[in-house]
Design an enzyme around this catalytic site. Structure first.
Site, PDB file in Angstrom:
ATOM      1  N   CYS A   2      43.395  32.719  18.281  1.00 53.60           N
ATOM      2  CA  CYS A   2      43.379  31.512  17.444  1.00 53.60           C
ATOM      3  C   CYS A   2      44.629  30.668  17.645  1.00 53.60           C
ATOM      4  O   CYS A   2      45.684  31.172  18.043  1.00 53.60           O
ATOM      5  CB  CYS A   2      43.310  31.925  15.983  1.00 53.60           C
ATOM      6  SG  CYS A   2      41.938  33.004  15.612  1.00 53.60           S
ATOM      7  N   ARG A  27      44.025  29.487  25.365  1.00 55.91           N
ATOM      8  CA  ARG A  27      44.084  30.771  24.657  1.00 55.91           C
ATOM      9  C   ARG A  27      42.701  31.334  24.363  1.00 55.91           C
ATOM     10  O   ARG A  27      42.572  32.479  23.949  1.00 55.91           O
ATOM     11  CB  ARG A  27      44.822  30.591  23.321  1.00 55.91           C
ATOM     12  CG  ARG A  27      46.293  30.279  23.491  1.00 55.91           C
ATOM     13  CD  ARG A  27      46.899  29.756  22.207  1.00 55.91           C
ATOM     14  NE  ARG A  27      46.803  30.702  21.108  1.00 55.91           N
ATOM     15  CZ  ARG A  27      47.615  31.724  20.916  1.00 55.91           C
ATOM     16  NH1 ARG A  27      48.587  31.948  21.764  1.00 55.91           N
ATOM     17  NH2 ARG A  27      47.463  32.523  19.894  1.00 55.91           N
ATOM     18  N   TRP A  76      39.270  32.195  17.493  1.00 59.81           N
ATOM     19  CA  TRP A  76      38.685  33.191  18.399  1.00 59.81           C
ATOM     20  C   TRP A  76      38.203  34.313  17.495  1.00 59.81           C
ATOM     21  O   TRP A  76      38.997  35.035  16.908  1.00 59.81           O
ATOM     22  CB  TRP A  76      39.735  33.688  19.384  1.00 59.81           C
ATOM     23  CG  TRP A  76      39.116  34.350  20.567  1.00 59.81           C
ATOM     24  CD1 TRP A  76      38.568  33.741  21.651  1.00 59.81           C
ATOM     25  CD2 TRP A  76      38.971  35.756  20.794  1.00 59.81           C
ATOM     26  NE1 TRP A  76      38.092  34.675  22.522  1.00 59.81           N
ATOM     27  CE2 TRP A  76      38.314  35.907  22.041  1.00 59.81           C
ATOM     28  CE3 TRP A  76      39.323  36.891  20.071  1.00 59.81           C
ATOM     29  CZ2 TRP A  76      38.015  37.154  22.579  1.00 59.81           C
ATOM     30  CZ3 TRP A  76      39.012  38.134  20.604  1.00 59.81           C
ATOM     31  CH2 TRP A  76      38.371  38.252  21.843  1.00 59.81           C
ATOM     32  N   ASN A 100      45.973  32.722  11.583  1.00 59.25           N
ATOM     33  CA  ASN A 100      45.953  33.550  12.798  1.00 59.25           C
ATOM     34  C   ASN A 100      46.281  34.971  12.386  1.00 59.25           C
ATOM     35  O   ASN A 100      47.086  35.164  11.474  1.00 59.25           O
ATOM     36  CB  ASN A 100      47.035  33.092  13.789  1.00 59.25           C
ATOM     37  CG  ASN A 100      46.625  31.869  14.563  1.00 59.25           C
ATOM     38  OD1 ASN A 100      45.578  31.303  14.323  1.00 59.25           O
ATOM     39  ND2 ASN A 100      47.471  31.461  15.497  1.00 59.25           N
ATOM     40  N   GLY A 101      45.712  35.963  13.092  1.00 61.09           N
ATOM     41  CA  GLY A 101      46.052  37.354  12.794  1.00 61.09           C
ATOM     42  C   GLY A 101      44.897  38.084  12.136  1.00 61.09           C
ATOM     43  O   GLY A 101      43.762  37.591  12.120  1.00 61.09           O
ATOM     44  N   GLU A 481      41.610  54.519  36.885  1.00 58.75           N
ATOM     45  CA  GLU A 481      41.981  53.190  36.380  1.00 58.75           C
ATOM     46  C   GLU A 481      43.204  52.650  37.142  1.00 58.75           C
ATOM     47  O   GLU A 481      43.237  51.478  37.522  1.00 58.75           O
ATOM     48  CB  GLU A 481      42.254  53.272  34.872  1.00 58.75           C
ATOM     49  CG  GLU A 481      42.761  52.001  34.228  1.00 58.75           C
ATOM     50  CD  GLU A 481      41.875  50.770  34.436  1.00 58.75           C
ATOM     51  OE1 GLU A 481      40.740  50.889  34.897  1.00 58.75           O
ATOM     52  OE2 GLU A 481      42.368  49.653  34.144  1.00 58.75           O
ATOM     53  N   LYS A 485      43.112  49.203  39.329  1.00 58.25           N
ATOM     54  CA  LYS A 485      44.043  48.104  39.032  1.00 58.25           C
ATOM     55  C   LYS A 485      44.791  47.711  40.285  1.00 58.25           C
ATOM     56  O   LYS A 485      44.919  46.536  40.617  1.00 58.25           O
ATOM     57  CB  LYS A 485      45.011  48.567  37.940  1.00 58.25           C
ATOM     58  CG  LYS A 485      45.440  47.524  37.005  1.00 58.25           C
ATOM     59  CD  LYS A 485      44.510  47.267  35.843  1.00 58.25           C
ATOM     60  CE  LYS A 485      43.099  47.005  36.197  1.00 58.25           C
ATOM     61  NZ  LYS A 485      42.167  47.032  35.127  1.00 58.25           N
ATOM     62  N   GLU A 488      42.372  46.059  42.998  1.00 56.14           N
ATOM     63  CA  GLU A 488      41.767  44.745  42.719  1.00 56.14           C
ATOM     64  C   GLU A 488      42.770  43.608  42.796  1.00 56.14           C
ATOM     65  O   GLU A 488      42.413  42.497  43.160  1.00 56.14           O
ATOM     66  CB  GLU A 488      40.988  44.727  41.402  1.00 56.14           C
ATOM     67  CG  GLU A 488      41.774  44.569  40.142  1.00 56.14           C
ATOM     68  CD  GLU A 488      40.897  44.469  38.891  1.00 56.14           C
ATOM     69  OE1 GLU A 488      39.979  43.659  38.869  1.00 56.14           O
ATOM     70  OE2 GLU A 488      41.170  45.210  37.923  1.00 56.14           O
ATOM     71  N   HIS A 504      38.965  69.969  49.344  1.00 54.92           N
ATOM     72  CA  HIS A 504      37.582  70.112  49.807  1.00 54.92           C
ATOM     73  C   HIS A 504      37.199  69.008  50.785  1.00 54.92           C
ATOM     74  O   HIS A 504      36.020  68.708  50.952  1.00 54.92           O
ATOM     75  CB  HIS A 504      36.631  70.156  48.600  1.00 54.92           C
ATOM     76  CG  HIS A 504      36.892  71.334  47.722  1.00 54.92           C
ATOM     77  ND1 HIS A 504      36.517  72.615  48.065  1.00 54.92           N
ATOM     78  CD2 HIS A 504      37.546  71.438  46.540  1.00 54.92           C
ATOM     79  CE1 HIS A 504      36.907  73.463  47.121  1.00 54.92           C
ATOM     80  NE2 HIS A 504      37.548  72.764  46.185  1.00 54.92           N
ATOM     81  N   LYS A 603      36.024  37.017  36.012  1.00 53.98           N
ATOM     82  CA  LYS A 603      36.418  37.710  34.780  1.00 53.98           C
ATOM     83  C   LYS A 603      35.203  38.345  34.110  1.00 53.98           C
ATOM     84  O   LYS A 603      35.265  39.453  33.607  1.00 53.98           O
ATOM     85  CB  LYS A 603      37.096  36.720  33.825  1.00 53.98           C
ATOM     86  CG  LYS A 603      37.570  37.326  32.534  1.00 53.98           C
ATOM     87  CD  LYS A 603      38.686  38.337  32.772  1.00 53.98           C
ATOM     88  CE  LYS A 603      39.069  39.103  31.519  1.00 53.98           C
ATOM     89  NZ  LYS A 603      39.789  40.354  31.836  1.00 53.98           N
TER      90      LYS A 603
HETATM   91  O1  M6R Z   1      33.736  42.553  30.376  1.00 51.79           O
HETATM   92  P1  M6R Z   1      33.536  43.978  30.774  1.00 51.79           P
HETATM   93  O2  M6R Z   1      34.502  44.896  30.114  1.00 51.79           O
HETATM   94  O3  M6R Z   1      32.117  44.442  30.584  1.00 51.79           O
HETATM   95  O4  M6R Z   1      33.847  44.008  32.314  1.00 51.79           O
HETATM   96  C1  M6R Z   1      33.682  45.180  33.061  1.00 51.79           C
HETATM   97  C2  M6R Z   1      34.313  45.059  34.415  1.00 51.79           C
HETATM   98  O5  M6R Z   1      33.765  43.986  35.126  1.00 51.79           O
HETATM   99  C3  M6R Z   1      35.843  44.865  34.298  1.00 51.79           C
HETATM  100  O6  M6R Z   1      36.437  45.890  33.597  1.00 51.79           O
HETATM  101  C4  M6R Z   1      36.459  44.805  35.723  1.00 51.79           C
HETATM  102  O7  M6R Z   1      36.341  46.050  36.333  1.00 51.79           O
HETATM  103  C5  M6R Z   1      37.919  44.355  35.653  1.00 51.79           C
HETATM  104  N1  M6R Z   1      38.170  43.363  36.638  1.00 51.79           N
HETATM  105  C6  M6R Z   1      38.873  45.465  35.871  1.00 51.79           C
HETATM  106  O8  M6R Z   1      40.192  45.067  35.796  1.00 51.79           O
END
Ligand code: M6R
Length: 608
Positions: A2, A27, A76, A100-101, A481, A485, A488, A504, A603
């Site tokens: 927000c 934002r 938001w 906000n908050g 994870e 990260k 990507e 293995h 995204k």
């Molecule tokens: O919006 P979502 O959490 O459903 O998105 C899932 C994946 O597309 C998302 O986590 C993607 O793997 C990210 N780019 C990872 O950083």
């Protein structure tokens, strides 16, 4: 997240408010609204959607705003879906207010006010504050706001207009930023610097608990005790883009650093008497958690990794069998589902096509669906039988960071809730787990002290082509994870392996100089993981070990460890993931990659 704007001066408030709100659009928001003094009246208009929709509504209703004092807000959604009625400002007979908050104890306050005859029109926590302030107000704005704060738990920044104080904007903040800015015969009250940059660079950052009153020619600040403070006027040095990133070079880094707050916002409102409580998700009935003998967690990417950790937690604490599956696989394999199966969908955006399809399949198969979603009002949030919202605020960087941490935190609450409901743990044990969870949230702050050390390791990865991550148990899910990260955003090829599985097959790829990041944060598995680490060291691997700061490294590991704040094994992922996010971030920056918008990625993945 927000955005708040308050203005009083000589210009038409409608123009200043809409203009300032548009500089906060980055934002993320889903509705907006303004309240403006027109003579001695306050006129309010709100709209679902973008600011353009608010502008269109102003035009279509032929509203003529000529007043020079008002407040505006971009919302938001957190509590209550995005809608006209849930949008701010919230008005009563005496005042108009934007917020906000998150007000953590709003359910209890709302119930009391309702019992006393107050009528609520929205589902927001904010309307509770508006009605409570209305009740407390007897003509002294600062006094009433101070009293209001004594009732509220959580984080907030408010801007308020009182009907009988035209030309004045009041505010207060705790845990959320609020900035008073000084112009020429005009003053501002905003949540973020970008909103004032077209008008002035002189601002005062309010401190925790400060109250403020602005008029066209004065800014009065009081501390929470009512003592007047001398404003410490600073000069904004940032340009618009720097200001939007809060001074961080990238949104990803900003979002990594926002994690402690995102975690508090998500978890604190859901703890009552030291136990998990989903009362703010008022649609989840009491007996809900006792109904299931199987759980399926379905998600994609980073959200799937949060699900993998969730599986480990639920199975360990609640002893209920859990499958965790990638949504694109789940939807095409005729999964075994029935009404005793709870299907948990995890998604930041709430729009991921495969996760949405999995949700629809689960519903058709008669299973109960529970979505853990960050974006209120998203399709997954709307279509699931039940929803738990995470309160990370908008995540702008493509790489998911703070959304992961809050998803993970919710999985702890779910696991503890299921354990209690199934009689697998007593309230005292549950309270001690919750205590550890809260301790873990605060420990995340300490990981930022390691940032420069992590940066040095990242620098040594600049030329890498391949890298391996190893871990066992929860550390294996975390390794996945960390690997995602890094790949990507830095485009380095990485693989995550269960440490015991390497021999293995994959160990054939370990040759002198091969980089390996080993996660060894679990005391219960430490000796096993260290054996695997020795196996790769003896084949020449360049190791980097992530472990607790209580671990004393043997000589061959000296200078090759990131020592994380030690927590109970179960809670180490909270601190481990931040170290991995920072490592990925700095590596990508050193490699000159487009950190916030990595190539080929979106995204929100709304296609199969
Ligand atoms: O919006 P979502 O959490 O459903 O998105 C899932 C994946 O597309 C998302 O986590 C993607 O793997 C990210 N780019 C990872 O950083």
């Amino acid at each position: 997240m927000c955005g708040i704007v308050g203005y009083t001066g000589h210009q038409k408030a409608v123009d200043v408010l809409l203009d300032a709100l548009s500089s906060l659009e980055y934002r993320g928001y889903d509705s907006s609204g303004i309240s403006i003094f027109e003579g001695t009246k306050i006129d309010t208009i709100k709209s679902l959607g973008r600011l353009d929709q608010l502008r269109e509504r102003i035009d279509s209703q032929k509203k003529v705003f000529s007043g020079t004092c008002g407040i505006g807000h971009t919302r938001w959604a957190t509590h209550g879906e995005p809608s006209d009625v849930n949008a701010h400002p919230h008005t009563t007979k005496k005042l108009s207010l934007v917020h906000n908050g998150i007000i953590e104890n709003y359910v209890q306050i709302r119930q009391k006010l309702q019992a006393d005859g107050y009528k609520f029109v929205s589902r927001t926590d904010t309307e509770t504050a508006a009605h409570l302030l209305d009740r407390l107000y007897t003509g002294d704005p600062m006094g009433a706001i101070r009293q209001l704060c004594s009732f509220l738990e959580g984080s907030y920044a408010f801007a308020v207009l009182f009907w009988d104080h035209p030309g004045e904007v009041y505010g207060v903040c705790k845990g959320c930023p609020l900035i008073a800015a000084k112009g020429k015969e005009e003053n501002f009250l905003v949540s973020d610097i970008p909103a004032i940059l077209p008008y002035t660079r002189d601002y005062v950052l309010l401190e925790e608990g400060d109250l403020v009153k602005i008029t066209a020619d004065s800014i009065l600040i009081q501390d929470s005790e009512g003592k007047e403070k001398i404003p410490n006027v600073q000069q904004a040095q940032w340009n618009m883009e720097q200001a939007q990133k809060g001074g961080y070079p990238h949104f990803m880094l900003k979002e990594i650093y926002e994690q402690p707050k995102a975690l508090r916002d998500t978890i604190h409102p859901r703890i009552v008497d030291g136990l998990p409580d989903f009362a703010i998700e008022d649609s989840i009935p009491d007996g809900f958690w006792r109904q299931f003998d199987r759980i399926s967690i379905v998600a994609c990417g980073t959200a799937w990794h949060a699900g993998m950790l969730g599986k480990g937690l639920i199975e360990r604490l609640a002893r209920i069998p859990v499958e965790c599956e990638i949504a694109s696989e789940f939807r095409y394999r005729s999964p075994l589902l029935d009404r005793r199966t709870l299907v948990i969908l995890i998604s930041q955006s709430g729009e991921t096509a495969d996760t949405l399809a999995a949700l629809r399949l689960a519903r058709e198969s008669g299973s109960t669906t529970l979505a853990v979603v960050n974006v209120t009002g998203s399709t997954i949030a709307r279509e699931a039988d039940y929803v738990i919202h995470t309160f990370a605020g908008p995540e702008i960087a493509v790489a998911s960071t703070k959304a992961f941490s809050v998803q993970l935190a919710v999985m702890y609450l779910i696991a503890i809730k299921l354990a209690l409901a199934g009689g697998r743990c007593q309230p005292d044990e549950a309270r001690s787990l919750i205590h550890n969870l809260l301790e873990a949230i605060e420990a995340t702050l300490k990981v930022f002290d390691l940032d420069s050390a992590i940066q040095k390791y990242a620098q040594s990865y600049v030329e890498l082509k391949d890298l391996f991550f190893l871990g066992r148990g929860l550390d294996y899910s975390l390794a996945m994870e960390g690997s995602l990260k890094l790949k990507e955003i830095s485009y380095i090829h990485c693989e995550a392996y269960a440490a015991g599985e390497l021999k293995h097959g994959t160990i054939s790829l370990i040759t002198p100089g091969t980089p390996v990041i080993a996660l060894a944060t679990q005391d219960a598995l430490l000796s096993k993981t260290l054996s695997n680490v020795r196996e790769v060291i003896s084949r020449g691997a360049e190791i980097l070990l992530l472990c607790k700061d209580t671990f004393t490294p043997e000589s061959e590991l000296a200078g090759k460890c990131i020592l994380l704040p030690a927590l109970d094994d179960l809670f180490m992922p909270f601190v481990g993931v931040i170290a991995l996010q920072l490592l990925a971030y700095h590596t990508a920056v050193f490699r000159d990659c487009d950190v916030d918008k990595p190539r080929n990625l979106a995204k929100s993945v709304t296609v199969e």
